[in-house]
Design a protein around this motif. Structure first.
Motif, PDB file in Angstrom:
ATOM      1  N   GLN A 183       0.856  -1.182  -0.065  1.00 36.19           N
ATOM      2  CA  GLN A 183       0.096   0.004   0.257  1.00 36.19           C
ATOM      3  C   GLN A 183       0.976   1.308  -0.178  1.00 36.19           C
ATOM      4  O   GLN A 183       2.012   1.120   0.524  1.00 36.19           O
ATOM      5  N   ARG A 209       0.600  -6.974  -4.640  1.00 33.43           N
ATOM      6  CA  ARG A 209      -0.073  -8.033  -3.779  1.00 33.43           C
ATOM      7  C   ARG A 209      -0.256  -9.274  -4.455  1.00 33.43           C
ATOM      8  O   ARG A 209      -0.543  -9.205  -5.886  1.00 33.43           O
ATOM      9  N   GLN A 223      -1.814   3.153  -6.367  1.00 34.00           N
ATOM     10  CA  GLN A 223      -2.459   3.906  -5.586  1.00 34.00           C
ATOM     11  C   GLN A 223      -2.125   5.461  -5.350  1.00 34.00           C
ATOM     12  O   GLN A 223      -1.128   5.608  -5.798  1.00 34.00           O
ATOM     13  N   GLU A 225      -2.226   7.961  -2.537  1.00 29.72           N
ATOM     14  CA  GLU A 225      -2.358   8.247  -1.166  1.00 29.72           C
ATOM     15  C   GLU A 225      -2.647   9.494  -0.794  1.00 29.72           C
ATOM     16  O   GLU A 225      -2.005  10.284  -1.409  1.00 29.72           O
TER      17      GLU A 225
END
Ligand code: DAH
Length: 340
Positions: A183, A209, A223, A225
Motif C-alpha cells: 500500500q 499483492r 494507488q 495516497e
C-alpha cells in the motif's frame, strides 16, 4: 566508304557508349569511358568523324546529320552517367535509388494511460494544495505495517497476502523484514517522520499483492495516497477534498458518500463512494488518522488531527475510459495503448 556501312558504325558506337557509361561504377571508370568515346584526339567518335572524308559526295549531308545526332546522343549519355555518380548512385544496385521517395516515418511514442492518469491526478490535487511525496517500493515492515498500527498478528500481514522478500538462511523463527509494499500508506509514515506538521501531500505509485490476475485484479497496481494533517482538520474536509477531486477528474457535479469501515491506521474509517452515471461506485478507503499513528511519528494528537485516503489509480482510469479489464494496461498491445 558506303553510307550504309558508316551509319551502322555510328549506330554501334551509340549502343556501346551508352552501356559503357551506365556500367561505370565510379568517376574514374566514367572518365576512362569518356576518353574512349569522346576523347578529342583518339576517341572513337573522332575516328568516326574522320571516316566521313571517304563518304561519296551526294551522301555527305545525310552522313553529317547522323554524325551530329550520334555525337549528341553520346554526350547526353555521358551527362546522365556523371549526374548519377555525383548524386551518390554507384553501379547497378544504386541505380534503383530514388531520392524523391518519402523517407521512413518515425513512430512517435506516447505516455502510458496509467502514467497519463497519474500526471492528471497530481495536477488536480496540486490545485487543491497537495504536494507530491515519494517512497520506496521495497519497504520494511515498520513502514508498511507497524507504524501504521498493523500489529504482527494482524491478518493483513499474512505471507499469502504479501510479497515478502526472502529470509532464506536466517532461520525459521526469523520474521521477514522486507517486502514489496502492499500500500502507498507507507509514504504517510515516511513524510511525517521527517516533516513537522502541517503536511498536505499525495503519493502515487506501484503497490504489490499476490492476487491472481483477472478483470479487476493484478499483482501490481497503482494507488494514490492522500494525507492532510493540521490543526482542526475534520471529516468534512475529507469529504470536500474527495468531492472536488472526483468532480475535477470525472467532470460534472459528483456526490460522495461514506460507509463505515475499518482500517488499523484510521479512526473512524470509511469506504468512500462517488455517484456517477446513475450509480454509486467505490472510490477507496479513508478516515481520520489514528492517534496511535500520529504518536508513532512524534506528532501530538492533542495538537493536530488529519485525514488520509487511498484510491486505486487503475480503477479510476478504467471508469473514465470504459476499460473493463485491468490486464489490458499491462499487455503492451499498442492497439490498446494507442487509443489514449
Ligand atoms: N491502504 C489502504 C489499502 O491499501 C487504503 C487506505 C485506506 C488508505 C484508508 C488510507 C486510508 O490512507 O485512510 O487498501
Amino acid at each position: 566508304m558506303a553510307l550504309q556501312e558508316f551509319l551502322q558504325e555510328l549506330d554501334q558506337l551509340v549502343t556501346e557508349a551508352k552501356s559503357s557509361f551506365s556500367d561505370a561504377a565510379d568517376m574514374d571508370a566514367l572518365e576512362a569511358s569518356r576518353i574512349e568515346f569522346l576523347g578529342a584526339k583518339n576517341g572513337r567518335l573522332k575516328s568516326a568523324q574522320k571516316m566521313m572524308g571517304g563518304i561519296d559526295k551526294p551522301d555527305k549531308p545525310e552522313a553529317g546529320k547522323t554524325f551530329n545526332a550520334t555525337k549528341q546522343a553520346i554526350e547526353a549519355a555521358f551527362e546522365e552517367a556523371s549526374e548519377r555518380l555525383a548524386s551518390g548512385g554507384g553501379g547497378d544496385v544504386d541505380s534503383t535509388f530514388d531520392a524523391s521517395l518519402p523517407g521512413s516515418a518515425f513512430r512517435i511514442g506516447r505516455l502510458h494511460p496509467i502514467t497519463q492518469t497519474i500526471e492528471e491526478l497530481k495536477d488536480i490535487m496540486g490545485r487543491l494544495g497537495f504536494s507530491v511525496a515519494d517512497g520506496p517500493e521495497i519497504e520494511d515492515i515498520r513502514h508498511n505495517f507497524e507504524a501504521l498500527n498493523i500489529p504482527n498478528e494482524h491478518p493483513a500481514r499474512d505471507p499469502l497476502d504479501n510479497f515478502y522478500l526472502a529470509t532464506a538462511g536466517l532461520g525459521d523463527d526469523v520474521l521477514p523484514q522486507w517486502l514489496m509494499r502492499s500500500q502507498t500508506s507507507t509514504v504517510q509514515i515516511r513524510v511525517m517522520e521527517t516533516t513537522p506538521p502541517p503536511v498536505r501531500i499525495i503519493s502515487l505509485g506501484r503497490v504489490y499483492r499476490p492476487d491472481t490476475a483477472d478483470a479487476t485484479h493484478y499483482p501490481m497496481f497503482h494507488q494514490m495516497e492522500g494525507l492532510w494533517i493540521d490543526e482542526n482538520v475534520t471529516m468534512s474536509d475529507l469529504k470536500t477534498v474527495l468531492r472536488l477531486f472526483a468532480t475535477s477528474y470525472l467532470g460534472g457535479d459528483v456526490s460522495i458518500r461514506f460507509r463505515p469501515s475499518f482500517f488499523p491506521f484510521t479512526e473512524p474509517s470509511v469506504e468512500a463512494d462517488y455517484y456517477w452515471n446513475d450509480q454509486w461506485i467505490e472510490f477507496g478507503g479513508a478516515g481520520m488518522v489514528d492517534p496511535n499513528v500520529l504518536k508513532e511519528v512524534g506528532y501530538d494528537p492533542e495538537e493536530v488531527t488529519g485525514f488520509a485516503f487511498g484510491l486505486g489509480v487503475e480503477r479510476l482510469c478504467m471508469r473514465r475510459h470504459g476499460v473493463t479489464d485491468i490486464r489490458e494496461f499491462y499487455k503492451n498491445d499498442v492497439r490498446f495503448l494507442e487509443q489514449f
